[in-house]
Motif scaffolding. Structure first.
Motif, short mmCIF file in Angstrom:
data_model
loop_
_atom_site.label_atom_id
_atom_site.label_comp_id
_atom_site.label_asym_id
_atom_site.label_seq_id
_atom_site.Cartn_x
_atom_site.Cartn_y
_atom_site.Cartn_z
N LEU A 39 0.81 -1.21 0.00
CA LEU A 39 0.00 0.00 0.00
C LEU A 39 0.85 1.27 0.00
N GLN A 40 2.08 1.18 0.53
CA GLN A 40 3.00 2.31 0.43
C GLN A 40 3.21 2.67 -1.03
N VAL A 41 3.41 1.65 -1.86
CA VAL A 41 3.76 1.87 -3.26
C VAL A 41 2.60 2.44 -4.06
N GLY A 60 8.16 3.04 9.70
CA GLY A 60 9.03 4.21 9.55
C GLY A 60 9.03 4.73 8.13
N ASN A 61 9.05 3.81 7.16
CA ASN A 61 9.02 4.22 5.76
C ASN A 61 7.71 4.91 5.42
N THR A 62 6.60 4.38 5.94
CA THR A 62 5.30 5.00 5.69
C THR A 62 5.24 6.39 6.32
N ALA A 63 5.76 6.52 7.55
CA ALA A 63 5.75 7.82 8.23
C ALA A 63 6.54 8.85 7.43
N ARG A 64 7.70 8.44 6.90
CA ARG A 64 8.49 9.36 6.08
C ARG A 64 7.73 9.74 4.82
N GLY A 65 7.04 8.76 4.23
CA GLY A 65 6.26 9.05 3.03
C GLY A 65 5.13 10.03 3.30
#
Length: 279
Positions: free
Chosen positions: A229-231, A266-271
């Motif tokens: 879902l990030q992508v 963490g990657n989602t938060a940065r996104g």
């Protein structure tokens, strides 16, 4: 996310969600499914085949290759997996050779050696198919074949391969593998520009994950979905799904699952922060 919602968000994300991004997410899902463990970052190590390891001990080489791959040492991993494949061949163990070739194709792909990766995975598929084959190993090889096809820009072929992988996982009773392959289908649809079909596919995966009875499997499947879902740009939903995975991992007191899910969060938060900055 409902179909037709947030068109501005999708226009923004579609500017940078390209084939390479989809490929790397597929890498995470495929490695998780191939090894049975979450893809966590490890401190770099330098391993060589044990002095006690010989052609009669290819399994040890295969394990060392996995440690090297996890540490990002893809050239060393490829060399060891070539040795383990030869060792299994000398023992007449076709399925062992297929497993090593499947791993080898992953390392070769990381190194940009596309045709060699394709050759290795096709041989892995051949060896794990047929009456003397192994369904679980075949499913992993098919999943990896889809990854290679997506990396080479053939989203249609990747989509068909991941459908076959999902059916094969289902035939051996591997629910997480099947759902991972469905998630990958969503990535393939995204690469083809079929965004609404991608959303529908990921929604289907979400509903089926919720029905899993084994909490460890549910945590892993939720993490795979959250990363996907990030992508596709649904960061709020990604965060919600990953938080569900994290809660389950905490209840299970599973450190590896916790680490992998926290990294994804963490990657989602940065996104999310980058997206807010871009508005």
């Amino acid at each position: 996310m409902k179909q037709g919602q947030h068109p501005k968000r999708f226009r923004h994300w579609r500017k940078w969600v390209d084939r390479a991004a989809l490929f790397w997410i597929a890498c995470l899902v495929c490695w998780c499914l191939a090894t049975g463990v979450p893809p966590v970052t490890q401190t770099a190590v330098s391993l060589a085949p044990s002095s006690a390891a010989t052609a009669s001990d290819p399994l040890q080489w295969e394990r060392e290759g996995r440690s090297l791959y996890d540490a990002g040492q893809f050239s060393a991993a490829a060399a060891i997996w070539q040795d383990s494949a030869k060792g299994f061949a000398e023992l007449g163990d076709a399925l062992g050779k297929a497993g090593s070739l499947n791993y080898l194709s992953m390392a070769l792909l990381e190194l940009g050696r596309w045709e060699e990766a394709r050759t290795a995975v096709e041989e892995a598929v051949r060896l794990s198919s047929g009456t003397d084959g192994n369904g679980a190993l075949l499913a992993q090889a098919l999943n990896n074949r889809g990854r290679i096809q997506l990396a080479l820009g053939d989203g249609d072929a990747a989509l068909e391969t991941w459908r076959e992988a999902a059916n094969t996982y289902e035939s051996v009773g591997d629910d997480v593998g099947r759902l991972g392959a469905i998630v990958n289908q969503g990535l393939a649809l995204q690469s083809l520009g079929l965004y609404r079909r991608s959303e529908t596919t990921l929604e289907t995966a979400s509903e089926q994950i919720a029905a899993l009875s084994d909490p460890r499997l549910q945590a892993a499947a939720l993490r795979n979905l959250g990363v996907a879902l990030q992508v596709v740009g649904d960061l709020q939903r990604s965060q919600t799904i990953l938080e569900q995975s994290l809660a389950i991992a905490r209840e299970l007191n599973a450190p590896a699952d916790l680490g992998a899910t926290l990294t994804a969060l963490g990657n989602t938060a940065r996104g999310l922060q980058n997206f807010e900055d871009a508005l």
